[in-house]
Write a protein that holds these residues in place. Structure first.
Motif, PDB file in Angstrom:
ATOM      1  N   THR A   1       0.818  -1.212   0.000  1.00  0.00           N
ATOM      2  CA  THR A   1       0.000   0.000   0.000  1.00  0.00           C
ATOM      3  C   THR A   1       0.850   1.259   0.000  1.00  0.00           C
ATOM      4  OG1 THR A   1      -0.103  -0.033   2.423  1.00  0.00           O
ATOM      5  CG2 THR A   1      -1.870  -1.166   1.224  1.00  0.00           C
ATOM      6  N   ASP A   2       2.149   1.088  -0.194  1.00  0.00           N
ATOM      7  CA  ASP A   2       3.080   2.215  -0.160  1.00  0.00           C
ATOM      8  C   ASP A   2       3.122   2.876  -1.535  1.00  0.00           C
ATOM      9  OD1 ASP A   2       5.539   3.807  -0.165  1.00  0.00           O
ATOM     10  OD2 ASP A   2       5.953   2.811   1.738  1.00  0.00           O
ATOM     11  N   ALA A   3       3.170   4.210  -1.542  1.00  0.00           N
ATOM     12  CA  ALA A   3       3.226   4.935  -2.820  1.00  0.00           C
ATOM     13  C   ALA A   3       4.478   4.571  -3.605  1.00  0.00           C
ATOM     14  CB  ALA A   3       3.180   6.435  -2.573  1.00  0.00           C
ATOM     15  N   ALA A   4       5.558   4.205  -2.884  1.00  0.00           N
ATOM     16  CA  ALA A   4       6.798   3.852  -3.574  1.00  0.00           C
ATOM     17  C   ALA A   4       6.686   2.526  -4.298  1.00  0.00           C
ATOM     18  CB  ALA A   4       7.948   3.788  -2.570  1.00  0.00           C
ATOM     19  N   GLY A   5       5.620   1.763  -4.014  1.00  0.00           N
ATOM     20  CA  GLY A   5       5.457   0.470  -4.662  1.00  0.00           C
ATOM     21  C   GLY A   5       4.644   0.530  -5.933  1.00  0.00           C
ATOM     22  N   ALA A   6       4.526   1.696  -6.560  1.00  0.00           N
ATOM     23  CA  ALA A   6       3.752   1.830  -7.791  1.00  0.00           C
ATOM     24  C   ALA A   6       4.302   0.898  -8.861  1.00  0.00           C
ATOM     25  CB  ALA A   6       3.780   3.272  -8.275  1.00  0.00           C
ATOM     26  N   THR A   7       3.394   0.301  -9.629  1.00  0.00           N
ATOM     27  CA  THR A   7       3.759  -0.640 -10.684  1.00  0.00           C
ATOM     28  C   THR A   7       3.602   0.027 -12.044  1.00  0.00           C
ATOM     29  OG1 THR A   7       3.096  -2.531  -9.345  1.00  0.00           O
ATOM     30  CG2 THR A   7       3.224  -2.885 -11.711  1.00  0.00           C
ATOM     31  N   TYR A   8       4.548  -0.271 -12.940  1.00  0.00           N
ATOM     32  CA  TYR A   8       4.541   0.316 -14.277  1.00  0.00           C
ATOM     33  C   TYR A   8       4.488  -0.809 -15.305  1.00  0.00           C
ATOM     34  CZ  TYR A   8       6.266   4.349 -11.669  1.00  0.00           C
ATOM     35  OH  TYR A   8       6.415   5.370 -10.757  1.00  0.00           O
ATOM     36  N   GLU A   9       3.625  -0.646 -16.278  1.00  0.00           N
ATOM     37  CA  GLU A   9       3.440  -1.648 -17.323  1.00  0.00           C
ATOM     38  C   GLU A   9       4.405  -1.374 -18.479  1.00  0.00           C
ATOM     39  OE1 GLU A   9      -0.242  -3.424 -20.062  1.00  0.00           O
ATOM     40  OE2 GLU A   9      -0.486  -1.578 -18.898  1.00  0.00           O
ATOM     41  N   LEU A  10       5.042  -2.436 -18.981  1.00  0.00           N
ATOM     42  CA  LEU A  10       5.959  -2.330 -20.117  1.00  0.00           C
ATOM     43  C   LEU A  10       5.468  -3.211 -21.258  1.00  0.00           C
ATOM     44  CD1 LEU A  10       9.418  -2.730 -18.278  1.00  0.00           C
ATOM     45  CD2 LEU A  10       8.138  -0.615 -18.680  1.00  0.00           C
ATOM     46  N   VAL A  11       5.605  -2.729 -22.478  1.00  0.00           N
ATOM     47  CA  VAL A  11       5.239  -3.517 -23.655  1.00  0.00           C
ATOM     48  C   VAL A  11       6.395  -3.506 -24.644  1.00  0.00           C
ATOM     49  CG1 VAL A  11       2.757  -3.171 -23.430  1.00  0.00           C
ATOM     50  CG2 VAL A  11       4.109  -1.519 -24.717  1.00  0.00           C
ATOM     51  N   TYR A  12       6.606  -4.646 -25.305  1.00  0.00           N
ATOM     52  CA  TYR A  12       7.673  -4.770 -26.295  1.00  0.00           C
ATOM     53  C   TYR A  12       7.169  -4.365 -27.673  1.00  0.00           C
ATOM     54  CZ  TYR A  12      10.118  -7.713 -22.869  1.00  0.00           C
ATOM     55  OH  TYR A  12      10.754  -8.194 -21.751  1.00  0.00           O
ATOM     56  N   PRO A  13       8.050  -3.854 -28.511  1.00  0.00           N
ATOM     57  CA  PRO A  13       7.660  -3.629 -29.903  1.00  0.00           C
ATOM     58  C   PRO A  13       7.563  -4.972 -30.625  1.00  0.00           C
ATOM     59  CG  PRO A  13       9.996  -3.151 -29.605  1.00  0.00           C
ATOM     60  CD  PRO A  13       9.438  -3.440 -28.230  1.00  0.00           C
ATOM     61  N   GLY A  14       6.467  -5.218 -31.293  1.00  0.00           N
ATOM     62  CA  GLY A  14       6.356  -6.431 -32.104  1.00  0.00           C
ATOM     63  C   GLY A  14       5.918  -7.674 -31.367  1.00  0.00           C
ATOM     64  N   GLY A  15       5.494  -7.575 -30.105  1.00  0.00           N
ATOM     65  CA  GLY A  15       4.971  -8.755 -29.433  1.00  0.00           C
ATOM     66  C   GLY A  15       5.771  -9.183 -28.224  1.00  0.00           C
ATOM     67  N   ALA A  16       5.289 -10.265 -27.593  1.00  0.00           N
ATOM     68  CA  ALA A  16       5.827 -10.714 -26.309  1.00  0.00           C
ATOM     69  C   ALA A  16       7.262 -11.218 -26.422  1.00  0.00           C
ATOM     70  CB  ALA A  16       4.935 -11.816 -25.743  1.00  0.00           C
ATOM     71  N   ARG A  17       8.002 -11.087 -25.334  1.00  0.00           N
ATOM     72  CA  ARG A  17       9.365 -11.615 -25.207  1.00  0.00           C
ATOM     73  C   ARG A  17       9.513 -12.227 -23.816  1.00  0.00           C
ATOM     74  NH1 ARG A  17       8.849  -9.668 -29.553  1.00  0.00           N
ATOM     75  NH2 ARG A  17      10.285  -8.374 -30.779  1.00  0.00           N
ATOM     76  N   ASP A  18      10.313 -13.281 -23.714  1.00  0.00           N
ATOM     77  CA  ASP A  18      10.698 -13.783 -22.410  1.00  0.00           C
ATOM     78  C   ASP A  18      11.921 -13.009 -21.948  1.00  0.00           C
ATOM     79  OD1 ASP A  18      10.767 -15.339 -20.126  1.00  0.00           O
ATOM     80  OD2 ASP A  18      12.005 -16.895 -21.048  1.00  0.00           O
ATOM     81  N   ALA A  19      11.998 -12.709 -20.662  1.00  0.00           N
ATOM     82  CA  ALA A  19      13.141 -11.949 -20.146  1.00  0.00           C
ATOM     83  C   ALA A  19      13.347 -12.261 -18.675  1.00  0.00           C
ATOM     84  CB  ALA A  19      12.934 -10.454 -20.340  1.00  0.00           C
ATOM     85  N   GLU A  20      14.613 -12.218 -18.262  1.00  0.00           N
ATOM     86  CA  GLU A  20      14.972 -12.394 -16.858  1.00  0.00           C
ATOM     87  C   GLU A  20      15.959 -11.329 -16.387  1.00  0.00           C
ATOM     88  OE1 GLU A  20      16.360 -16.318 -16.016  1.00  0.00           O
ATOM     89  OE2 GLU A  20      14.542 -17.290 -16.752  1.00  0.00           O
ATOM     90  N   THR A  21      16.244 -10.339 -17.234  1.00  0.00           N
ATOM     91  CA  THR A  21      17.302  -9.369 -16.948  1.00  0.00           C
ATOM     92  C   THR A  21      16.740  -7.960 -16.920  1.00  0.00           C
ATOM     93  OG1 THR A  21      18.924 -10.785 -18.047  1.00  0.00           O
ATOM     94  CG2 THR A  21      19.524  -8.481 -17.725  1.00  0.00           C
ATOM     95  N   LEU A  22      16.943  -7.284 -15.800  1.00  0.00           N
ATOM     96  CA  LEU A  22      16.526  -5.896 -15.637  1.00  0.00           C
ATOM     97  C   LEU A  22      17.728  -5.104 -15.149  1.00  0.00           C
ATOM     98  CD1 LEU A  22      14.068  -3.893 -15.558  1.00  0.00           C
ATOM     99  CD2 LEU A  22      13.854  -4.478 -13.134  1.00  0.00           C
ATOM    100  N   LEU A  23      18.025  -3.987 -15.803  1.00  0.00           N
ATOM    101  CA  LEU A  23      19.148  -3.134 -15.429  1.00  0.00           C
ATOM    102  C   LEU A  23      18.669  -1.699 -15.285  1.00  0.00           C
ATOM    103  CD1 LEU A  23      20.091  -4.958 -18.221  1.00  0.00           C
ATOM    104  CD2 LEU A  23      22.313  -4.398 -17.262  1.00  0.00           C
ATOM    105  N   SER A  24      19.380  -0.929 -14.478  1.00  0.00           N
ATOM    106  CA  SER A  24      19.123   0.510 -14.396  1.00  0.00           C
ATOM    107  C   SER A  24      20.452   1.237 -14.497  1.00  0.00           C
ATOM    108  CB  SER A  24      18.407   0.877 -13.093  1.00  0.00           C
ATOM    109  OG  SER A  24      19.190   0.551 -11.965  1.00  0.00           O
ATOM    110  N   HIS A  25      20.475   2.278 -15.324  1.00  0.00           N
ATOM    111  CA  HIS A  25      21.715   3.027 -15.501  1.00  0.00           C
ATOM    112  C   HIS A  25      21.968   3.873 -14.258  1.00  0.00           C
ATOM    113  CE1 HIS A  25      24.675   5.855 -17.098  1.00  0.00           C
ATOM    114  NE2 HIS A  25      24.952   4.903 -17.980  1.00  0.00           N
ATOM    115  N   PRO A  26      23.168   3.812 -13.668  1.00  0.00           N
ATOM    116  CA  PRO A  26      23.418   4.498 -12.391  1.00  0.00           C
ATOM    117  C   PRO A  26      23.399   6.009 -12.482  1.00  0.00           C
ATOM    118  CG  PRO A  26      25.446   3.549 -13.249  1.00  0.00           C
ATOM    119  CD  PRO A  26      24.339   3.030 -14.114  1.00  0.00           C
TER     120      PRO A  26
END
Length: 339
Positions: free
Chosen positions: A132-157
């Motif tokens: 219920t925390d505001a910091a826990g907001a969820t964001y939806e992502l969509v790929y161009p051209g359809g679904a993809r399987d993925a296990e890797t998430l990175l953030s640029h520092p």
């Protein structure tokens, strides 16, 4: 696709990562040292890994509720963040600034999800309920051209921008999220380059000049933003290695699925270590302004092409003028001779 083939192909897609993981376990390198061993029996399938604030942060693979474990230097869990009751397929973590991580609900083995999601959640010592925390907001992502399987998430520092690497036998792709995520609408990803096949996790170095993406048996270090390959890392034997993190001082750590498993530090080859070493800080100028006086503003940089034109234009004028004088002299001499 004929129905008689659909079932076997889906089964093959689901079983392939485990087969690759077993092969990696048999073929990996041993040049690594144990940093810690997860002591918490609830950490069964460490899939993502982040090193931050003196802690290691990890999350279980699909099948668990939405939890992030904060693990201290001795391997004991010192905090748990609950951010969702029933996520779809959690596979990855990425740094999100002090006291926070991005959680990637991005797994899609059958390639059937219309969209995936990421959530920015607080982490640290103690029990944290971010449902219920505001910091826990969820964001939806969509790929161009359809679904993809993925296990890797990175953030640029430096920019905080998110990247997702797809997991595919035919070569993975790195996708860039929008600079600002919209919590109320799908955020379309953009492909920016290729990465190794069967990517299971990735991380940037603290200065943002390089990143590493791992598979089950090895990892590849890339320069950023060119994605030029800098070198390969042979990873140690692991049951099913799916986590990688880069510490604040540039060390590479890896984790694996399984109960009471080790987090290992991977030694970097000399050429890779030299490439990812932080750039030296510029030395202070010897001509600094005296105390009490404002520093002089830096000169505006001059474009190299413009600078080249500044030097060549006067020469062109001079040559043109000399040519005109010579032609005028010849014409005058010819006119005199005709008289």
């Amino acid at each position: 696709m004929p129905d008689r083939l659909r079932g076997p192909l889906v089964a093959l897609a689901l079983a392939a990562p485990f087969a690759v993981g077993l092969a990696a376990h048999a073929a990996g390198g041993d040049d690594a040292e144990v940093v810690l061993t997860f002591a918490d029996p609830e950490i069964l399938e460490s899939s993502g890994l982040v090193a931050a604030d003196g802690l290691l942060l990890t999350t279980n693979d699909s099948g668990d509720s939405g939890r992030v474990f904060a693990v201290g230097p001795e391997g004991r869990t010192v905090g748990v963040t609950t951010w969702a009751d029933e996520p779809t397929d959690v596979e990855a973590l990425a740094p999100a600034g002090p006291g926070q991580v991005w959680v990637g609900d991005i797994g899609d083995n059958p390639g059937s999800r219309d969209s995936v999601s990421v959530a920015r959640v607080p982490v640290g010592r103690g029990a944290i309920d971010a449902r219920t925390d505001a910091a826990g907001a969820t964001y939806e992502l969509v790929y161009p051209g359809g679904a993809r399987d993925a296990e890797t998430l990175l953030s640029h520092p430096r920019t905080g921008r998110l990247y997702v690497a797809s997991k595919s036998f035919f070569g993975g792709a790195l996708y860039e999220a929008p600079a600002r995520l919209d919590p109320a609408a799908p955020n379309e990803l953009r492909e920016v380059g290729g990465v190794l096949p069967i990517a299971t996790d990735g991380a940037f170095w603290p200065d943002g000049r390089h990143l590493v993406v791992r598979g089950y048996a090895d990892a590849v270090v890339y320069a950023w933003p060119s994605l030029a390959e800098v070198g390969d890392l042979e990873l140690p034997d692991q049951q099913q290695g799916e986590g990688i993190a880069v510490t604040d001082d540039g060390r590479v750590l890896v984790s694996t699925e399984g109960q009471f498993t080790d987090v290992l530090e991977v030694a970097l080859p000399d050429d890779v270590a030299r490439a990812v070493a932080p750039e030296p800080s510029p030395e202070p100028s010897a001509a600094a302004a005296p105390p009490g006086q404002p520093e002089q503003p830096e000169a505006e940089p001059v474009d190299r092409a413009q600078d080249e034109s500044l030097r060549t234009v006067p020469l062109a004028w001079l040559l043109g003028a000399l040519t005109a004088v010579v032609l005028a002299t010849l014409l005058l001499a010819r006119a005199v001779r005709r008289r």
